[in-house]
Scaffold this motif. Sequence first.
Motif, PDB file in Angstrom:
ATOM      1  N   GLN A  22       6.022  -9.264  -2.468  1.00  0.00           N
ATOM      2  CA  GLN A  22       4.631  -9.506  -2.862  1.00  0.00           C
ATOM      3  C   GLN A  22       4.518 -10.672  -3.841  1.00  0.00           C
ATOM      4  OE1 GLN A  22       2.751  -6.232  -4.944  1.00  0.00           O
ATOM      5  NE2 GLN A  22       0.746  -6.814  -4.192  1.00  0.00           N
ATOM      6  N   GLN A  23       5.270 -10.651  -4.919  1.00  0.00           N
ATOM      7  CA  GLN A  23       5.113 -11.649  -5.974  1.00  0.00           C
ATOM      8  C   GLN A  23       5.815 -12.971  -5.672  1.00  0.00           C
ATOM      9  OE1 GLN A  23       2.935 -11.036  -8.365  1.00  0.00           O
ATOM     10  NE2 GLN A  23       2.662  -9.011  -7.483  1.00  0.00           N
ATOM     11  N   LYS A  24       6.981 -12.914  -5.057  1.00  0.00           N
ATOM     12  CA  LYS A  24       7.754 -14.137  -4.823  1.00  0.00           C
ATOM     13  C   LYS A  24       7.408 -14.820  -3.498  1.00  0.00           C
ATOM     14  CE  LYS A  24      10.642 -13.397  -8.357  1.00  0.00           C
ATOM     15  NZ  LYS A  24      10.743 -14.223  -9.519  1.00  0.00           N
ATOM     16  N   LEU A  25       7.167 -14.022  -2.448  1.00  0.00           N
ATOM     17  CA  LEU A  25       6.927 -14.597  -1.128  1.00  0.00           C
ATOM     18  C   LEU A  25       5.467 -14.571  -0.702  1.00  0.00           C
ATOM     19  CD1 LEU A  25      10.010 -13.224   0.868  1.00  0.00           C
ATOM     20  CD2 LEU A  25       9.788 -15.375  -0.385  1.00  0.00           C
ATOM     21  N   GLY A  26       4.621 -13.829  -1.406  1.00  0.00           N
ATOM     22  CA  GLY A  26       3.189 -13.849  -1.131  1.00  0.00           C
ATOM     23  C   GLY A  26       2.700 -12.932  -0.023  1.00  0.00           C
ATOM     24  N   PHE A  27       3.502 -11.943   0.357  1.00  0.00           N
ATOM     25  CA  PHE A  27       3.036 -10.987   1.354  1.00  0.00           C
ATOM     26  C   PHE A  27       2.006 -10.059   0.718  1.00  0.00           C
ATOM     27  CE2 PHE A  27       6.992 -12.301   3.261  1.00  0.00           C
ATOM     28  CZ  PHE A  27       6.732 -12.258   4.620  1.00  0.00           C
ATOM     29  N   SER A  28       1.065  -9.595   1.508  1.00  0.00           N
ATOM     30  CA  SER A  28       0.052  -8.650   1.042  1.00  0.00           C
ATOM     31  C   SER A  28       0.495  -7.231   1.373  1.00  0.00           C
ATOM     32  CB  SER A  28      -1.288  -8.919   1.735  1.00  0.00           C
ATOM     33  OG  SER A  28      -1.751 -10.201   1.428  1.00  0.00           O
ATOM     34  N   VAL A  29       0.259  -6.319   0.448  1.00  0.00           N
ATOM     35  CA  VAL A  29       0.599  -4.911   0.668  1.00  0.00           C
ATOM     36  C   VAL A  29      -0.548  -4.258   1.424  1.00  0.00           C
ATOM     37  CG1 VAL A  29       1.049  -2.689  -0.441  1.00  0.00           C
ATOM     38  CG2 VAL A  29       2.054  -4.794  -1.379  1.00  0.00           C
ATOM     39  N   ALA A  30      -0.232  -3.691   2.585  1.00  0.00           N
ATOM     40  CA  ALA A  30      -1.238  -2.991   3.382  1.00  0.00           C
ATOM     41  C   ALA A  30      -1.226  -1.498   3.086  1.00  0.00           C
ATOM     42  CB  ALA A  30      -0.995  -3.226   4.873  1.00  0.00           C
ATOM     43  N   ASP A  31      -0.029  -0.976   2.779  1.00  0.00           N
ATOM     44  CA  ASP A  31       0.106   0.451   2.495  1.00  0.00           C
ATOM     45  C   ASP A  31       1.365   0.642   1.662  1.00  0.00           C
ATOM     46  OD1 ASP A  31      -0.504   3.227   2.646  1.00  0.00           O
ATOM     47  OD2 ASP A  31       0.953   3.462   4.256  1.00  0.00           O
ATOM     48  N   LEU A  32       1.285   1.500   0.672  1.00  0.00           N
ATOM     49  CA  LEU A  32       2.415   1.777  -0.201  1.00  0.00           C
ATOM     50  C   LEU A  32       2.456   3.260  -0.484  1.00  0.00           C
ATOM     51  CD1 LEU A  32       4.709   0.744  -2.093  1.00  0.00           C
ATOM     52  CD2 LEU A  32       2.955   0.425  -3.850  1.00  0.00           C
ATOM     53  N   ASN A  33       3.631   3.860  -0.302  1.00  0.00           N
ATOM     54  CA  ASN A  33       3.827   5.250  -0.671  1.00  0.00           C
ATOM     55  C   ASN A  33       5.237   5.394  -1.230  1.00  0.00           C
ATOM     56  OD1 ASN A  33       5.698   5.930   1.553  1.00  0.00           O
ATOM     57  ND2 ASN A  33       3.900   5.709   2.866  1.00  0.00           N
ATOM     58  N   LYS A  80       8.605 -24.068   1.099  1.00  0.00           N
ATOM     59  CA  LYS A  80       9.901 -23.925   0.430  1.00  0.00           C
ATOM     60  C   LYS A  80       9.766 -24.276  -1.049  1.00  0.00           C
ATOM     61  CE  LYS A  80      14.688 -25.373   0.496  1.00  0.00           C
ATOM     62  NZ  LYS A  80      15.724 -26.178   1.097  1.00  0.00           N
ATOM     63  N   ALA A  81       9.065 -25.362  -1.370  1.00  0.00           N
ATOM     64  CA  ALA A  81       8.852 -25.756  -2.767  1.00  0.00           C
ATOM     65  C   ALA A  81       8.078 -24.669  -3.524  1.00  0.00           C
ATOM     66  CB  ALA A  81       8.116 -27.091  -2.837  1.00  0.00           C
ATOM     67  N   GLU A  82       7.103 -24.064  -2.865  1.00  0.00           N
ATOM     68  CA  GLU A  82       6.330 -22.967  -3.474  1.00  0.00           C
ATOM     69  C   GLU A  82       7.234 -21.777  -3.775  1.00  0.00           C
ATOM     70  OE1 GLU A  82       3.029 -19.891  -1.778  1.00  0.00           O
ATOM     71  OE2 GLU A  82       2.684 -22.017  -1.331  1.00  0.00           O
ATOM     72  N   PHE A  83       8.082 -21.409  -2.820  1.00  0.00           N
ATOM     73  CA  PHE A  83       8.999 -20.287  -3.036  1.00  0.00           C
ATOM     74  C   PHE A  83       9.974 -20.587  -4.174  1.00  0.00           C
ATOM     75  CE2 PHE A  83       8.826 -18.445   1.580  1.00  0.00           C
ATOM     76  CZ  PHE A  83       7.552 -17.981   1.336  1.00  0.00           C
ATOM     77  N   ILE A  84      10.515 -21.800  -4.210  1.00  0.00           N
ATOM     78  CA  ILE A  84      11.445 -22.172  -5.280  1.00  0.00           C
ATOM     79  C   ILE A  84      10.744 -22.083  -6.633  1.00  0.00           C
ATOM     80  CG2 ILE A  84      12.761 -24.098  -6.265  1.00  0.00           C
ATOM     81  CD1 ILE A  84      13.462 -24.865  -3.312  1.00  0.00           C
ATOM     82  N   SER A  85       9.486 -22.525  -6.711  1.00  0.00           N
ATOM     83  CA  SER A  85       8.749 -22.434  -7.978  1.00  0.00           C
ATOM     84  C   SER A  85       8.482 -20.988  -8.379  1.00  0.00           C
ATOM     85  CB  SER A  85       7.438 -23.224  -7.908  1.00  0.00           C
ATOM     86  OG  SER A  85       6.487 -22.570  -7.098  1.00  0.00           O
ATOM     87  N   ASN A  86       8.521 -20.069  -7.399  1.00  0.00           N
ATOM     88  CA  ASN A  86       8.363 -18.634  -7.674  1.00  0.00           C
ATOM     89  C   ASN A  86       9.690 -17.967  -8.029  1.00  0.00           C
ATOM     90  OD1 ASN A  86       5.630 -18.694  -7.141  1.00  0.00           O
ATOM     91  ND2 ASN A  86       5.823 -17.924  -5.056  1.00  0.00           N
ATOM     92  N   GLY A  87      10.781 -18.755  -8.063  1.00  0.00           N
ATOM     93  CA  GLY A  87      12.079 -18.203  -8.418  1.00  0.00           C
ATOM     94  C   GLY A  87      12.899 -17.703  -7.246  1.00  0.00           C
TER      95      GLY A  87
END
Length: 119
Positions: A22-33, A80-87
């Motif tokens: 979620q935080q590093k790659l930007g995926f959205s959470v649809a469901d969490l349990n 790729k540059a965005e991901f690298i900036s996210n660590g």
Amino acid sequence: MRQLTFASLQVNNLEASTDFYQQKLGFSVADLNAQACVFTYNQGQASFAIRTPLEPLERRELGVGVAIWFAVDKNVDELKAEFISNGVTTAGPVIQTPFGRAFHVKDIDGYKLTFLESN
């Protein structure tokens, strides 16, 4: 068979892996349990899950031999540059594949994720 409809990866630490996707790659959470987190990407066009282990994972190496490909609308150099900036540590340079330009990252359990800018 005509279509793969869903994929689920077993992870060692659901909370840490959820944060990575979620935080590093930007995926959205649809469901969490307590057992799983389902992600969507590109407004729901792609979805997959990470989950707590279905069997004991002690002394087992996760991610070996598994690669998941995501077609993206963004330029892969910019992504790729965005991901690298996210660590995020990427695995090698942007490459040309038979399907288009792509690059790889590994998640915290060693699963190889490929982001493809399709032709």
